[in-house]
Design a protein around this motif. Structure first.
Motif, PDB file in Angstrom:
ATOM      1  N   PHE A 104       0.822  -1.204   0.000  1.00 37.32           N
ATOM      2  CA  PHE A 104       0.000   0.000   0.000  1.00 37.32           C
ATOM      3  C   PHE A 104       0.862   1.263   0.000  1.00 37.32           C
ATOM      4  O   PHE A 104       0.342   2.371   0.036  1.00 37.32           O
ATOM      5  N   ASP A 105       2.184   1.083  -0.032  1.00 33.28           N
ATOM      6  CA  ASP A 105       3.098   2.217  -0.080  1.00 33.28           C
ATOM      7  C   ASP A 105       3.620   2.383  -1.504  1.00 33.28           C
ATOM      8  O   ASP A 105       3.291   1.605  -2.395  1.00 33.28           O
ATOM      9  N   ASN A 106       4.426   3.410  -1.725  1.00 30.04           N
ATOM     10  CA  ASN A 106       5.053   3.614  -3.030  1.00 30.04           C
ATOM     11  C   ASN A 106       6.333   4.425  -2.845  1.00 30.04           C
ATOM     12  O   ASN A 106       6.393   5.614  -3.176  1.00 30.04           O
ATOM     13  N   PRO A 107       7.387   3.796  -2.296  1.00 29.72           N
ATOM     14  CA  PRO A 107       8.627   4.540  -2.040  1.00 29.72           C
ATOM     15  C   PRO A 107       9.284   5.064  -3.311  1.00 29.72           C
ATOM     16  O   PRO A 107       9.968   6.090  -3.275  1.00 29.72           O
ATOM     17  N   GLU A 108       9.064   4.385  -4.436  1.00 28.17           N
ATOM     18  CA  GLU A 108       9.646   4.870  -5.696  1.00 28.17           C
ATOM     19  C   GLU A 108       9.039   6.221  -6.084  1.00 28.17           C
ATOM     20  O   GLU A 108       9.740   7.101  -6.595  1.00 28.17           O
ATOM     21  N   LEU A 109       7.766   6.385  -5.845  1.00 25.83           N
ATOM     22  CA  LEU A 109       7.115   7.664  -6.136  1.00 25.83           C
ATOM     23  C   LEU A 109       7.703   8.777  -5.282  1.00 25.83           C
ATOM     24  O   LEU A 109       8.028   9.858  -5.788  1.00 25.83           O
ATOM     25  N   ILE A 110       7.850   8.536  -3.978  1.00 28.78           N
ATOM     26  CA  ILE A 110       8.417   9.551  -3.091  1.00 28.78           C
ATOM     27  C   ILE A 110       9.846   9.885  -3.513  1.00 28.78           C
ATOM     28  O   ILE A 110      10.253  11.059  -3.529  1.00 28.78           O
ATOM     29  N   VAL A 249      -4.263  18.833  -7.736  1.00 27.48           N
ATOM     30  CA  VAL A 249      -4.368  17.560  -8.449  1.00 27.48           C
ATOM     31  C   VAL A 249      -4.402  16.435  -7.430  1.00 27.48           C
ATOM     32  O   VAL A 249      -3.580  16.395  -6.519  1.00 27.48           O
ATOM     33  N   VAL A 250      -5.345  15.509  -7.578  1.00 18.12           N
ATOM     34  CA  VAL A 250      -5.412  14.372  -6.671  1.00 18.12           C
ATOM     35  C   VAL A 250      -4.839  13.143  -7.361  1.00 18.12           C
ATOM     36  O   VAL A 250      -5.225  12.778  -8.463  1.00 18.12           O
ATOM     37  N   MET A 251      -3.854  12.517  -6.679  1.00 14.82           N
ATOM     38  CA  MET A 251      -3.225  11.290  -7.145  1.00 14.82           C
ATOM     39  C   MET A 251      -3.109  10.354  -5.940  1.00 14.82           C
ATOM     40  O   MET A 251      -3.667  10.633  -4.880  1.00 14.82           O
ATOM     41  N   HIS A 252      -2.395   9.246  -6.108  1.00 22.27           N
ATOM     42  CA  HIS A 252      -2.308   8.266  -5.027  1.00 22.27           C
ATOM     43  C   HIS A 252      -0.872   7.806  -4.796  1.00 22.27           C
ATOM     44  O   HIS A 252      -0.068   7.774  -5.721  1.00 22.27           O
ATOM     45  N   CYS A 253      -0.605   7.438  -3.548  1.00 24.35           N
ATOM     46  CA  CYS A 253       0.706   6.919  -3.153  1.00 24.35           C
ATOM     47  C   CYS A 253       0.506   5.501  -2.641  1.00 24.35           C
ATOM     48  O   CYS A 253       0.794   5.185  -1.495  1.00 24.35           O
ATOM     49  N   THR A 254      -0.040   4.650  -3.507  1.00 23.92           N
ATOM     50  CA  THR A 254      -0.433   3.297  -3.126  1.00 23.92           C
ATOM     51  C   THR A 254      -0.153   2.369  -4.296  1.00 23.92           C
ATOM     52  O   THR A 254      -0.910   2.336  -5.258  1.00 23.92           O
TER      53      THR A 254
END
Length: 288
Positions: A104-110, A249-254
């Motif tokens: 449920f995380d996305n460390p690559e995005l961060i 803008v709404v996006m997700h970090c999942t």
């Protein structure tokens, strides 16, 4: 805003899968009309329910009859600023799925946002912070980010809302407080008194229930369509077509529910910069 075919399709997927990745796959189900409130006012962090927030954070004054104010887009719409926001969703009952390996995380995005030097606001659920405390702390101590409240459980504050379980007023307030407590326990300090309704669903009753928390609700005017998307180019195209000066803008970090967001950001950021846009956090946009 006219919804594209992709947006409508994403909304249908959201309702069908019900994994709690609300607020970004289409028009919020049953959302009330956004109340922009009075011009932004900076309030001391001590007035907000969380500890360790920046010294002064712009908020909106309460709406009619003390209702929680709702921010959707900057009032000042000539300066080319845009806020990318990311919902870090995890519902209270998804622990077994995380234990079985679902991410449920996305460390690559961060990491990509850091590399591209893009400040951002992460709307985090308390359950996400409990599952990934090291990441919550890293995000919440990085000056390039701010953490806002997306509830603890990702249950609905208004029903119907994509099939999410609904909370009554006392439970809703407790859910918000519990999320702030989870951020504090994880060691996040860059928290702000902003709240995003799960699924984007709210009405006057929800705004009244949220009022004692003294937060500003934050919606959006650009839907990325990244929830359950498989084509990063389509997500980027939808964002680029929708952004205007002052947009949120709404996006997700999942990762499990929005697997192509990081790739879409790689395309969105350079193109918006080419168009003269500057990326800001919601707190800066609200201060405009």
């Amino acid at each position: 805003m006219t919804l594209s075919v992709r947006t409508v399709a994403a909304a249908a997927a959201l309702g069908a899968v019900l994994t709690g990745c609300g607020g970004g796959a289409g028009a919020p189900q049953g959302a009330g009309q956004a109340r922009m409130g009075t011009p932004a006012a900076s309030g001391p962090a001590a007035a907000s329910p969380q500890a360790g927030a920046p010294a002064r954070v712009p908020t909106l004054a309460p709406g009619p009859n003390g209702l929680t104010p709702v921010f959707e887009r900057a009032r000042q719409r000539t300066e080319k600023t845009v806020a990318l926001t990311f919902d870090a969703d995890m519902t209270s009952d998804q622990g077994p799925r995380a234990a079985s390996g679902e991410r449920f995380d996305n460390p690559e995005l961060i990491a990509t946002l850091r590399r591209l030097k893009v400040p951002a606001t992460v709307f985090m659920t308390g359950r996400w912070a409990e599952e990934y405390p090291d990441q919550a702390k890293a995000i919440g101590t990085d000056p390039g980010f701010e953490i806002a409240n997306h509830s603890y459980s990702h249950h609905a504050f208004k029903s119907p809302c994509y099939g999410l379980p609904a909370l009554d007023a006392p439970a809703a307030r407790a859910d918000v407080d519990r999320a702030f407590a989870a951020f504090k326990k994880a060691g996040a300090v860059n928290t702000v008194p902003y709240f995003r309704f799960p699924g984007g669903c709210y009405d006057d009753r929800a705004l009244r229930a949220l009022a004692p928390a003294k937060v500003t609700a934050v919606q959006w005017d650009v839907v990325s369509g990244d929830a359950f998307a498989k084509d990063p180019d389509a997500v980027a195209e939808q964002v680029l077509a929708g952004v205007r000066p002052g947009s949120v803008v709404v996006m997700h970090c999942t990762r499990s529910a929005a697997p192509v967001t990081e790739q879409a950001v790689e395309k969105i950021v350079p193109e918006l910069r080419k168009r003269g846009y500057r990326f800001v956090k919601v707190s800066e946009l609200m201060g405009k």
